[in-house]
Scaffold this motif. Structure first.
Motif, PDB file in Angstrom:
ATOM      1  N   SER A  17       0.821  -1.227   0.000  1.00 13.76           N
ATOM      2  CA  SER A  17       0.000   0.000   0.000  1.00 13.76           C
ATOM      3  C   SER A  17       0.846   1.265   0.000  1.00 13.76           C
ATOM      4  O   SER A  17       0.340   2.360   0.246  1.00 13.76           O
ATOM      5  CB  SER A  17      -0.912   0.012   1.238  1.00 13.76           C
ATOM      6  OG  SER A  17      -1.730  -1.147   1.257  1.00 13.76           O
ATOM      7  N   ASN A  60       4.664   4.732   4.271  1.00 15.20           N
ATOM      8  CA  ASN A  60       4.052   5.786   5.081  1.00 15.20           C
ATOM      9  C   ASN A  60       5.063   6.750   5.687  1.00 15.20           C
ATOM     10  O   ASN A  60       4.758   7.918   5.922  1.00 15.20           O
ATOM     11  CB  ASN A  60       3.222   5.162   6.210  1.00 15.20           C
ATOM     12  CG  ASN A  60       2.091   4.289   5.685  1.00 15.20           C
ATOM     13  OD1 ASN A  60       1.488   4.611   4.651  1.00 15.20           O
ATOM     14  ND2 ASN A  60       1.810   3.193   6.372  1.00 15.20           N
ATOM     15  N   GLU A  88       0.078  -3.084  10.880  1.00 16.57           N
ATOM     16  CA  GLU A  88       0.549  -3.067   9.496  1.00 16.57           C
ATOM     17  C   GLU A  88       1.995  -3.581   9.409  1.00 16.57           C
ATOM     18  O   GLU A  88       2.363  -4.255   8.446  1.00 16.57           O
ATOM     19  CB  GLU A  88       0.465  -1.654   8.906  1.00 16.57           C
ATOM     20  CG  GLU A  88      -0.939  -1.178   8.583  1.00 16.57           C
ATOM     21  CD  GLU A  88      -1.739  -0.819   9.833  1.00 16.57           C
ATOM     22  OE1 GLU A  88      -1.110  -0.656  10.905  1.00 16.57           O
ATOM     23  OE2 GLU A  88      -2.984  -0.727   9.748  1.00 16.57           O
ATOM     24  N   SER A 119       3.228  -6.834   7.365  1.00 15.22           N
ATOM     25  CA  SER A 119       4.268  -6.675   6.338  1.00 15.22           C
ATOM     26  C   SER A 119       5.389  -7.705   6.468  1.00 15.22           C
ATOM     27  O   SER A 119       6.175  -7.887   5.533  1.00 15.22           O
ATOM     28  CB  SER A 119       4.869  -5.268   6.413  1.00 15.22           C
ATOM     29  OG  SER A 119       5.691  -5.119   7.561  1.00 15.22           O
ATOM     30  N   GLN A 123       1.565 -10.796  -6.289  1.00 12.26           N
ATOM     31  CA  GLN A 123       1.131 -10.481  -4.933  1.00 12.26           C
ATOM     32  C   GLN A 123       0.345 -11.640  -4.327  1.00 12.26           C
ATOM     33  O   GLN A 123       0.593 -12.051  -3.191  1.00 12.26           O
ATOM     34  CB  GLN A 123       0.274  -9.214  -4.923  1.00 12.26           C
ATOM     35  CG  GLN A 123      -0.137  -8.784  -3.505  1.00 12.26           C
ATOM     36  CD  GLN A 123      -0.899  -7.483  -3.499  1.00 12.26           C
ATOM     37  OE1 GLN A 123      -0.936  -6.762  -4.494  1.00 12.26           O
ATOM     38  NE2 GLN A 123      -1.536  -7.175  -2.382  1.00 12.26           N
TER      39      GLN A 123
END
Length: 780
Positions: free
Chosen positions: A92, A95, A305, A309, A453
């Motif tokens: 995604s 960040n 997250e 990951s 993925q």
């Protein structure tokens, strides 16, 4: 006299007179020690000598040669992981800029802890006489503790192992307690076999997923140059490449390794060089990621997250299990050299360079690998990347062949053809049926999933599951076999074990996003392996319960009216603890026996290799005048089964040697007994006992040599008259009153598998012109 056979005497052990070592050495025969004599149930005597086959005394030139080959076979998978690791870790986007440092630190410590420290310096030591993989760990445990569920065990087989005398210590007591608990627990025995099957199934699943994700990732890089290419074009191009890859497997690891190694060397040079270039060009400060505090900060910022990951980070270790599974194709030292000198440095430089690039281009994380390549070398790098991705698949394909060969030899996999592709290096095999099924599975997964993925989610579960199971078996080996200091065992569990469990929890989170695929593969494979092994054991124990004893054999041969026909017959059976019941069935219907009959039991030991001098164990069957023998032929799971003509000649030579040694020892025992009786009748001072004994021995030797000559001539005549191979084909059905589950297991599942796979004569390459099958139905 050669010492290649094992002598056994039909006389019962309790009535033997003592024969001293000095008496035996008087004979010109080479006879290092007196063998033990056992009943027909024990079947064989102790094997002479011990051999340390774990150590491989190879010249450095060959070690370096194998190290070079291993680069092309073993490291293609882990070497191509930089193609997709960062993209899988940040699906995604990024960040925070320091998240890159946290992930780089995770990658660095993960590939240092697991591939380097765990596998290269610890797990490779747990090879079973040079062989690696899940079944090698299991067989190693079985050699040191009676936990094997394989029924064809003999006490004498332990003498092929490498046991050493150890002084009492706390570590030895701890190992003995653990060994005792395992041996006395049926649950522990079944659990060990099940997790071994699970690990094997996961490695095979890994062998399916590796080619898919590696080739798709590499071919997908062309979009950087031609964005107009559709997903379908990339998928079908990948499928075409995969089919070509599986087509070349039949040429063998040796030839494939020489072809692939230079390409992978170029690949490692490229990714290492580009990593250094990006490191200095974009952000050399990423070197501070060596501080593990960045990992803690990464988890503080991202919490769940960051944990999710980890499923992407662990892909940096893909193919590590192949490093262990493929060690049988090479040597431990050659793998250690290639990993430490080439693979590990190149991977660290590649991941560091990509991190430097991402610090300046956070928005390009989805295509990190190809976007970080300098423009002038893009196309050469793309070509090498596609080639390397193709080669990456080779590691798991070769590993799959190795572990299936091991499980096949241990009675845990249906019969398939194993082709040994190299006369120079042991352990390099090719299995046509498995290769074909792997190709179909790879094509299906690539066509169905289409993206790296989704395949990556499945891939992570297969990778971490196998690593965790390997660690579990390794801890048993450390305590029970190596007798490692408990502080080191605890450190291993706390550091490496906890890291693997953390990764396992992360990849299981993506179960519904493709993670179910390797578990589905494992479930199917485990079902096949369980069905085959379960019925195989039931059938063996049925034969064991209904075997023909020595007394029963005498009764059958004496009371049955049958004729003797010229020739040598080899009667094949899986039973090593007696004569199979099918022989009585054969004799009742044929009423004829060949002049020489040898019951041959082809047996696989849970070790990698059995020396030729320890391979044939003979026993004479009574009555003596019928010239019947039982021969147990023992193979390790990496031994090449002899070509049929060579096997026949070798067995004949060993049989004649056995007859000579057996006859001599029988005569010597009888002579000693007669001499002892004569001594009681002689008065001291009137007769020279030594001269009397010498005369008796000379008379006995003359008779013995004449008897040996007659019997060996009979064997030679039988050989010249022709060799016939009798194979027992046993059909199995569920017995009357069996449960529905048992009927499904035996009547449908097992028999379906058996009918669609190779039969005994094809596995042992018995010539059809000299083959006679004898059928019998067993109710289990």
């Amino acid at each position: 006299m050669s010492n290649n056979t094992v002598v056994q005497d039909p006389i019962e052990e309790t009535d033997h007179d003592e024969v001293t070592q000095d008496q035996l050495e008087e004979k010109n025969h080479s006879f290092p020690k007196l063998r033990s004599y056992d009943s027909l149930d024990l079947e064989s005597a102790k094997v002479p000598g011990h051999h340390d086959r774990g150590a491989q005394d190879l010249e450095w030139s060959m070690i370096l040669n194998l190290a070079f080959q291993s680069i092309g076979i073993i490291y293609g998978d882990i070497g191509t992981s930089p193609l997709y690791v960062y993209a899988s870790t940040f699906p995604s986007g990024i960040n925070h800029s320091d998240d890159i440092l946290g992930v780089l630190s995770l990658i660095f410590y993960t590939i240092t802890l697991i591939p380097l420290i765990k596998y290269v310096f610890i797990v490779l030591r747990a090879n079973d006489n040079g062989e690696g993989g899940t079944f090698a760990l299991y067989s190693l445990i079985c050699r040191y503790a009676r936990v094997s569920l394989i029924p064809s065990q003999q006490a004498e087989d332990s003498h092929v192992s490498n046991f050493k005398l150890q002084l009492p210590s706390n570590r030895l007591k701890r190992a003995s307690r653990l060994k005792s608990k395992l041996e006395n627990s049926n649950f522990a025995k079944n659990f060990l076999l099940i997790i071994t099957m699970l690990g094997t199934s996961m490695v095979i699943g890994d062998g399916v997923l590796t080619p898919c994700i590696s080739v798709l990732s590499a071919v997908g890089g062309i979009r950087e140059a031609k964005s107009t290419l559709s997903e379908e074009t990339i998928v079908w191009t990948s499928i075409a490449i995969l089919i070509c890859l599986f087509m070349v497997q039949r040429f063998g690891t040796d030839k494939v390794g020489y072809t692939f190694a230079p390409i992978i060397c170029v690949w490692f040079t490229f990714i290492g060089g580009i990593g250094v270039y990006n490191f200095f060009k974009f952000d050399p400060t990423v070197v501070k990621a060596i501080n593990p505090l960045y990992i803690i900060d990464y988890f503080r910022r991202n919490k769940k997250e960051a944990w999710v990951s980890l499923g992407g980070v662990v892909l940096a270790t893909t193919g590590t299990e192949a490093l262990f599974a493929d060690v049988g194709h090479f040597t431990v030292r050659s793998v250690q050299i290639s990993m430490c000198s080439v693979t590990y440095p190149a991977l660290v430089l590649a991941y560091t360079g990509q991190a430097s690039f991402l610090r300046k281009h956070e928005n390009l994380v989805a295509g990190t690998f190809f976007k970080s390549i300098p423009g002038p070398v893009y196309w050469p790098m793309f070509v090498v990347a596609v080639a390397a991705a193709i080669i990456a698949s080779q590691a798991m394909i070769s590993g799959t062949f190795s572990i299936i060969q091991q499980s096949l030899s241990l009675g845990c996999f249906p019969r398939v053809k194993v082709v040994h592709t190299s006369t120079k290096y042991e352990g390099q095999v090719y299995i046509p049926e498995v290769n074909y099924l792997l190709m179909l599975a790879c094509v299906g997964v690539t066509a169905g999933f289409k993206t790296t993925q989704r395949i990556g989610n499945a891939y992570g579960i297969a990778v971490v599951f196998v690593m965790t199971l390997t660690s579990s078996l390794l801890v048993l080996i450390m305590i029970m076999i190596w007798k490692t200091n408990m502080l080191f065992v605890i450190a291993y569990v706390l550091i490496i074990g906890s890291v693997e469990l953390l990764y396992l929890s992360s990849v299981l989170y993506k179960f519904d996003q493709g993670g179910y695929l390797p578990l589905a593969f494992a479930a199917v494979l485990m079902a096949v392996m369980y069905i085959w092994n379960n019925v195989y054991r039931k059938k063996y124990y049925y034969e064991l319960d209904h075997k023909i004893s020595s007394e029963k054999l005498k009764e059958i041969t004496v009371n049955t009216n049958f004729s003797r026909i010229p020739g040598l017959a080899m009667f094949y059976s899986e039973l090593v603890h007696g004569i199979p019941p099918i022989f009585k069935h054969y004799l009742a219907n044929v009423s004829a026996l060949h002049s020489v009959l040898v019951f041959v039991s082809i047996k696989s030991l849970p070790i990698s290799k059995v020396p030729i001098e320890e391979r044939f164990l003979f026993r004479r069957l009574e009555p003596r005048e019928f010239h019947m023998f039982h021969c147990v032929v023992r193979y390790g799971y990496t031994d090449v089964h002899n070509e049929r003509d060579t096997f026949e000649k070798t067995l004949l030579e060993r049989l004649k040697e056995y007859i000579e040694e057996d006859s001599w020892l029988t005569q010597r025992l009888a002579s000693n007994r007669a001499a002892a009786e004569k001594d009681t009748e002689l008065e001291d001072g009137f007769v020279n006992k030594e001269i009397e004994h010498e005369n008796m021995e000379q008379d006995g030797e003359g008779e013995q040599q004449e008897a040996v000559q007659k019997e060996t001539e009979l064997v030679d005549k039988a050989w010249q008259a022709g060799v016939v191979h009798l194979v027992g084909e046993n059909e199995v059905i569920a017995g009357k009153g069996a449960s529905t589950g048992k009927k499904i297991l035996i009547d449908y599942a097992y028999n379906f598998i058996k009918k669609n796979l190779r039969q005994t004569d094809k596995v042992f390459e018995i010539p059809h012109k000299r083959l006679l099958k004898v059928g019998m139905t067993y109710e289990l």
